[in-house]
Design a protein around this motif. Sequence first.
Motif, PDB file in Angstrom:
ATOM      1  N   LEU A  95       0.751  -1.217   0.149  1.00 48.75           N
ATOM      2  CA  LEU A  95      -0.164   0.150  -0.045  1.00 48.75           C
ATOM      3  C   LEU A  95       0.889   1.234   0.112  1.00 48.75           C
ATOM      4  O   LEU A  95       0.468   2.269  -0.616  1.00 48.75           O
ATOM      5  N   ARG A  96       1.880   1.228   0.926  1.00 46.49           N
ATOM      6  CA  ARG A  96       2.869   2.301   0.646  1.00 46.49           C
ATOM      7  C   ARG A  96       3.398   2.554  -0.331  1.00 46.49           C
ATOM      8  O   ARG A  96       3.663   3.765  -1.010  1.00 46.49           O
ATOM      9  N   TRP A  97       4.000   1.400  -1.024  1.00 49.06           N
ATOM     10  CA  TRP A  97       4.754   1.398  -2.409  1.00 49.06           C
ATOM     11  C   TRP A  97       3.828   2.131  -3.528  1.00 49.06           C
ATOM     12  O   TRP A  97       4.147   3.074  -4.249  1.00 49.06           O
ATOM     13  N   GLN A  98       2.725   1.729  -3.304  1.00 48.09           N
ATOM     14  CA  GLN A  98       1.518   2.463  -4.498  1.00 48.09           C
ATOM     15  C   GLN A  98       1.503   3.977  -4.197  1.00 48.09           C
ATOM     16  O   GLN A  98       1.324   4.599  -5.250  1.00 48.09           O
ATOM     17  N   GLU A  99       1.410   4.341  -2.920  1.00 48.32           N
ATOM     18  CA  GLU A  99       1.325   5.711  -2.691  1.00 48.32           C
ATOM     19  C   GLU A  99       2.793   6.502  -3.097  1.00 48.32           C
ATOM     20  O   GLU A  99       2.608   7.529  -3.750  1.00 48.32           O
ATOM     21  N   LEU A 100       3.828   5.967  -2.794  1.00 49.17           N
ATOM     22  CA  LEU A 100       5.025   6.678  -3.303  1.00 49.17           C
ATOM     23  C   LEU A 100       5.196   6.680  -4.665  1.00 49.17           C
ATOM     24  O   LEU A 100       5.889   7.531  -5.456  1.00 49.17           O
TER      25      LEU A 100
ATOM     26  N   GLN B 277       6.336  11.505 -12.027  1.00 48.75           N
ATOM     27  CA  GLN B 277       7.379  12.347 -13.002  1.00 48.75           C
ATOM     28  C   GLN B 277       8.819  11.920 -13.149  1.00 48.75           C
ATOM     29  O   GLN B 277       9.459  12.223 -13.930  1.00 48.75           O
ATOM     30  N   SER B 278       9.036  10.793 -12.219  1.00 45.62           N
ATOM     31  CA  SER B 278      10.666  10.343 -12.187  1.00 45.62           C
ATOM     32  C   SER B 278      10.633   8.968 -13.160  1.00 45.62           C
ATOM     33  O   SER B 278      11.614   8.627 -13.320  1.00 45.62           O
TER      34      SER B 278
END
Length: 235
Positions: free
Chosen positions: A12-17, A23-24
Amino acid sequence: MISAIDLSHKALRWQELIQSAAQSIRPVVQLSDQQRLVWLDLSGANTRLAAIQVADTGGLDAFICAECSRQEGIGGIGGYMEDRRLYLRSAVFAGEEHRTLHLGVDIWLPAHTPIYAALGGRVHSFADNAGFGNYGPTIILEHQLEEITFYTLYGHLSRQSLLELEEGKPVAAGEQIASLGTAEENGDWPPHLHFQIMLDMEGMKGDYPGVAAPSRADYYRLRCPDPNILLKFPL
């Protein structure tokens, strides 16, 4: 190994980040405005594919080229969590339950096509996973987004792609890291890139399962998110 609960939180945290880092992200293959990839159905449900002898690499290559031409594409893409009879071609995927569930996205383009890093990071590991049906030359990159470490795998590369590599080597987003291999060097497959995301390498280096037993779908879906979150192709 990360527990299932911790891995769920990490996913879940990965998807947020990833959304914050949009843009990267850079394309792993470079196409002109006039070129496009078309979706290929290589599942066991595709009746046209059922007529192909999947162990015949030349026949499989001809089928893929014909499908891309029929849809007016320069190449093909698809395959995440697709159940494929293709893997019946190789003992690499044999076992008590044959591994047929594809965990990455395949991009079918000609041999020697340049391949670029989707995100900046470093070389985690690499190997020539030789053998009929295997990955062939493979590069795994390690990425860091704030507190989250994750990995991207690039398989079926040319052997030249592994020259002068070393673990820990920095890689910039959009940097060419490899080129696609021929069938003679890529595990005897029609030329393509297998691109996969892993949230946990489970202690492995230079290799990670790209195909799973269907009964393990939930286990690997949690560890290997949909690569198109990075690729952003209109599948």
